[in-house]
Design a protein around this motif. Structure first.
Motif, short mmCIF file in Angstrom:
data_model
loop_
_atom_site.label_atom_id
_atom_site.label_comp_id
_atom_site.label_asym_id
_atom_site.label_seq_id
_atom_site.Cartn_x
_atom_site.Cartn_y
_atom_site.Cartn_z
N GLN B 2 0.83 -1.21 0.00
CA GLN B 2 0.00 0.00 0.00
C GLN B 2 0.86 1.27 0.00
O GLN B 2 1.82 1.39 0.78
N HIS B 32 -3.45 8.30 -9.12
CA HIS B 32 -4.81 8.85 -9.12
C HIS B 32 -5.06 9.51 -7.76
O HIS B 32 -4.64 8.98 -6.74
N TYR B 34 -8.08 11.04 -5.13
CA TYR B 34 -9.50 11.06 -4.81
C TYR B 34 -9.70 11.80 -3.49
O TYR B 34 -8.83 11.82 -2.63
N GLN B 36 -12.65 11.91 -0.38
CA GLN B 36 -13.86 11.25 0.15
C GLN B 36 -14.36 12.02 1.37
O GLN B 36 -13.63 12.18 2.35
N GLU B 40 -19.67 9.32 2.18
CA GLU B 40 -19.87 9.43 0.74
C GLU B 40 -18.85 8.58 -0.01
O GLU B 40 -17.87 8.10 0.55
N ALA B 41 -19.09 8.42 -1.30
CA ALA B 41 -18.14 7.69 -2.15
C ALA B 41 -16.93 8.57 -2.46
O ALA B 41 -17.03 9.80 -2.47
N PRO B 42 -15.79 7.95 -2.74
CA PRO B 42 -14.64 8.74 -3.19
C PRO B 42 -14.95 9.44 -4.52
O PRO B 42 -15.58 8.85 -5.39
N PHE B 44 -13.26 11.36 -7.81
CA PHE B 44 -12.03 11.50 -8.58
C PHE B 44 -11.62 12.96 -8.70
O PHE B 44 -12.44 13.83 -9.00
N ILE B 47 -5.72 12.47 -12.47
CA ILE B 47 -4.83 11.35 -12.75
C ILE B 47 -3.55 11.89 -13.37
O ILE B 47 -3.59 12.84 -14.16
N PHE B 87 -7.14 10.37 -0.79
CA PHE B 87 -6.45 9.11 -1.07
C PHE B 87 -5.69 9.22 -2.40
O PHE B 87 -6.25 9.70 -3.39
N LYS B 97 -5.95 -1.14 -12.42
CA LYS B 97 -6.10 -1.75 -11.10
C LYS B 97 -5.32 -0.89 -10.12
O LYS B 97 -4.10 -0.82 -10.18
N VAL B 98 -6.06 -0.21 -9.25
CA VAL B 98 -5.49 0.83 -8.40
C VAL B 98 -5.36 0.34 -6.97
O VAL B 98 -6.31 -0.23 -6.42
N PHE B 100 -4.93 1.77 -3.26
CA PHE B 100 -5.13 3.04 -2.59
C PHE B 100 -4.19 3.21 -1.40
O PHE B 100 -3.86 2.25 -0.70
N GLY B 101 -3.77 4.46 -1.20
CA GLY B 101 -2.86 4.80 -0.12
C GLY B 101 -3.54 4.83 1.23
O GLY B 101 -4.75 4.58 1.36
N THR B 102 -2.74 5.17 2.23
CA THR B 102 -3.20 5.12 3.62
C THR B 102 -4.18 6.23 3.97
O THR B 102 -4.89 6.13 4.97
#
Lengths: 113, 110
Positions: B2, B32, B34, B36, B40-42, B44, B47, B87, B97-98, B100-102
């Motif tokens: 990660q 990428h 994002y 959040q 809610e959803a992340p 975008f 990129i 993120f 295929k991503v 995601f960071g911490t």
């Protein structure tokens, strides 16, 4: 970007049962993904849903626990099987087409009693 | 593995600037970003493709240092609406295929 509809938005389930989450997109997309996000944590990729073939699972996730279907280019389901309290989480589908970035559905908030 | 983001959390007053860093142990094809908001959803943001690209729109921009396998997100003249968790997501293979960071929790206060 594509409009993504994810159902149900939330559910409370008994341990030992299974729940199927649906993800519908309003246009054909090449890639569909399923993520899990535990409270206060980052997103973890469960699998890539492949149209017409078995999903590609990430390390730590298996088909028996998280069976995935993708019958066409606009629809996918994720089933969380034999649920336990540790499966309480937010499950998100995302879609990407070509070299476009991923966009996410609103997620399913799942609680297991 | 990660990607690691820093800082983990930051509080800003409106109008202040912030930098969020993302570091990967793998060679990267793209990064990428994002945002959040709670419940809610992340969403975008942008990129960046390999090649040391820098991008931006409005008061949010980002850079990508392919050699260092790092990316940074720059928020200038922050607004209350910038609050949320940021993120980075890294793609090593170019197949979307991503990983995601911490995450970095950013709070902007009046």
């Amino acid at each position: 970007s594509a409009v993504i509809s994810q159902k149900p938005s939330r559910d409370i389930c008994q341990r030992g049962t299974s729940l199927t989450i649906q993800c519908q997109v309003d246009s054909q997309v090449t890639m569909m993904f399923w993520y899990r996000q535990q409270p206060g944590q980052s997103l973890t990729l469960i699998a890539t849903a492949n149209q017409g073939s078995e999903a590609t699972y990430e390390s730590g996730f298996v088909i028996d626990k998280f069976p995935i279907s993708r019958p066409n280019l606009t629809f996918s389901t994720l089933t969380v099987s034999n649920m336990s309290p540790e499966d309480s989480s937010i499950y998100l589908c995302s879609v990407a087409d070509g070299d476009q970035p991923q966009h996410f559905g609103d997620g399913t908030r799942l609680s297991i009693l | 593995q990660q990607p690691v983001q820093s800082p983990q959390a930051v509080i800003l007053r409106e109008g202040e600037d912030a930098v969020i860093n993302c570091s990967s142990s793998k060679a990267l094809y793209s990064v990428h970003w994002y945002r959040q908001k709670h419940g809610e959803a992340p969403i975008f943001l942008m990129i960046l493709l390999k090649g040391g690209e820098q991008k931006g729109h409005d008061k949010i921009s980002a850079s990508f240092n392919e050699k260092k396998q790092q990316s940074s997100l720059y928020l200038t003249a922050s607004q209350l609406s910038y609050s949320g968790t940021y993120f980075c997501g890294t793609d090593s293979g170019g197949y979307q295929k991503v990983t995601f960071g911490t995450g970095t929790k950013l709070q902007v206060i009046p």
